[in-house]
Design an enzyme around this catalytic site. Structure first.
Site, PDB file in Angstrom:
ATOM      1  N   PRO A 153      30.586  22.133  60.075  1.00 33.43           N
ATOM      2  CA  PRO A 153      31.024  23.214  59.168  1.00 33.43           C
ATOM      3  C   PRO A 153      31.442  22.655  57.810  1.00 33.43           C
ATOM      4  O   PRO A 153      32.147  21.657  57.739  1.00 33.43           O
ATOM      5  CB  PRO A 153      32.224  23.830  59.880  1.00 33.43           C
ATOM      6  N   GLU A 154      30.956  23.279  56.746  1.00 33.94           N
ATOM      7  CA  GLU A 154      31.321  22.888  55.381  1.00 33.94           C
ATOM      8  C   GLU A 154      32.120  24.042  54.764  1.00 33.94           C
ATOM      9  O   GLU A 154      32.502  24.971  55.460  1.00 33.94           O
ATOM     10  CB  GLU A 154      30.045  22.577  54.577  1.00 33.94           C
TER      11      GLU A 154
ATOM     12  N   HIS B  96      33.982  23.018  77.274  1.00 34.34           N
ATOM     13  CA  HIS B  96      34.395  22.331  76.052  1.00 34.34           C
ATOM     14  C   HIS B  96      35.638  22.959  75.413  1.00 34.34           C
ATOM     15  O   HIS B  96      35.964  22.656  74.269  1.00 34.34           O
ATOM     16  CB  HIS B  96      33.240  22.301  75.055  1.00 34.34           C
TER      17      HIS B  96
ATOM     18  N   ARG C  57      30.444   6.523  38.316  1.00 30.90           N
ATOM     19  CA  ARG C  57      29.959   6.149  39.648  1.00 30.90           C
ATOM     20  C   ARG C  57      28.501   5.725  39.607  1.00 30.90           C
ATOM     21  O   ARG C  57      27.668   6.401  39.002  1.00 30.90           O
ATOM     22  CB  ARG C  57      30.109   7.343  40.607  1.00 30.90           C
TER      23      ARG C  57
ATOM     24  N   LYS D 130      37.429  21.260  53.799  1.00 30.97           N
ATOM     25  CA  LYS D 130      37.021  21.709  55.132  1.00 30.97           C
ATOM     26  C   LYS D 130      38.216  21.880  56.083  1.00 30.97           C
ATOM     27  O   LYS D 130      38.032  22.026  57.292  1.00 30.97           O
ATOM     28  CB  LYS D 130      36.038  20.694  55.730  1.00 30.97           C
TER      29      LYS D 130
ATOM     30  N   ARG E 107      23.173   9.312  56.212  1.00 26.88           N
ATOM     31  CA  ARG E 107      22.918  10.730  56.503  1.00 26.88           C
ATOM     32  C   ARG E 107      21.464  11.054  56.193  1.00 26.88           C
ATOM     33  O   ARG E 107      20.875  10.509  55.258  1.00 26.88           O
ATOM     34  CB  ARG E 107      23.813  11.625  55.620  1.00 26.88           C
TER      35      ARG E 107
END
Ligand SMILES: [Zn+2]
Length: 272
Positions: free
Chosen positions: A2-3, A95, A153, A61, A262
């Site tokens: 979830p974001e 769960h 960066r 989050k 990722r």
């Protein structure tokens, strides 16, 4: 995982049914020994019982339940966590990791297959959310300041916008989608982006998150909202998990690469 749009959807679902309620009993499953942070699970359960939920906010989050006592109950769903409100007892689920009975007879149920989810009970929420960048849907997310951060960066732009200290709440799905919308190659060094490119990216992040929020989030695998229902934005993504399928803009097959550990999806033609 979830974001921001998913966590915000859960927050909005829970506010009308949970704010003002008192937690009458709490149970933490022995199967989730790392769920509660900074104190033993029994101590957490003992302290949270009797607490009235005054408000629910979100930072990145993290879901933050403000309690009347001044304490904050913070929840991070991580990979597969689900926090759902139920009218009756939490349904049986292998769960199921924690349950919270409320004074109107309803329940909050925390289900987490992978068991990476975490909770805290803290005096000060910034203990948990310190060092986070601006909220992308707030006015504090300013294009000029964003450009200033990116300039310093040299890491790939995808990794930088997922860094929670740069920007709060963006993860793998919406980073890929925002970079596609802004026509920026995810491997580009953050500091190499032009002013125009940063401006496009800023606008794309806001737009992508707003759209996903309007669709109540994306349910690729585990995410469900605060009522246990799936979102629908996964049906509308442009590149995420569309490997080898034609780009909607140019027809070139969407490419998948590993970036910072990722999987990353992008159009090699549209995103330069
Ligand atoms: Zn394309």
């Amino acid at each position: 995982m979830p974001e921001l749009p998913e966590v915000e959807t859960i927050r909005r679902d829970l506010v009308p049914v949970v704010v003002g309620r008192t937690i009458t009993r709490a149970w933490i499953s022995p199967s989730a020994p790392r769920l509660v942070q900074l104190m033993p699970p029994e101590e957490f359960a003992r302290q949270i019982e009797g607490q009235r939920i005054a408000d629910i906010s979100r930072r990145g989050k993290y879901l933050l339940f403000g309690l009347d006592s001044g304490l904050t109950w913070a929840v991070h769903l991580r990979m597969t966590g689900r926090l759902m409100h139920r009218e009756r007892a939490c349904p049986e689920d292998p769960h199921l990791r924690a349950t919270f009975g409320l004074d109107d007879g309803t329940w909050l149920c925390f289900v987490d297959m992978r068991k990476f989810g975490t909770m805290w009970l803290v005096d000060d929420a910034t203990l948990v959310t310190a060092k986070m960048g601006p909220e992308p849907l707030d006015e504090s997310f300013d294009p000029a300041a964003f450009r200033g951060v990116l300039k310093r960066r040299s890491a790939p732009i995808k990794a930088v916008i997922m860094d929670q200290s740069v920007l709060a709440g963006l993860g793998n799905i919406y980073a890929d989608e925002a970079l596609f919308a802004a026509r920026i190659n995810p491997r580009r060094a953050a500091g190499s982006l032009s002013r125009q490119a940063v401006q496009r990216l800023h606008a794309a992040i806001v737009e992508v998150l707003h759209e996903a929020l309007g669709d109540r989030g994306s349910s690729f695998r585990d995410y469900v909202d605060g009522r246990g229902n799936e979102g629908s934005h996964h049906l509308k993504v442009k590149v995420f998990r569309r490997t080898d399928q034609p780009c909607y803009a140019c027809g070139t097959p969407v490419r998948r690469v590993r970036l910072g550990g990722r999987s990353t999806h992008y159009c090699p033609r549209c995103q330069r």
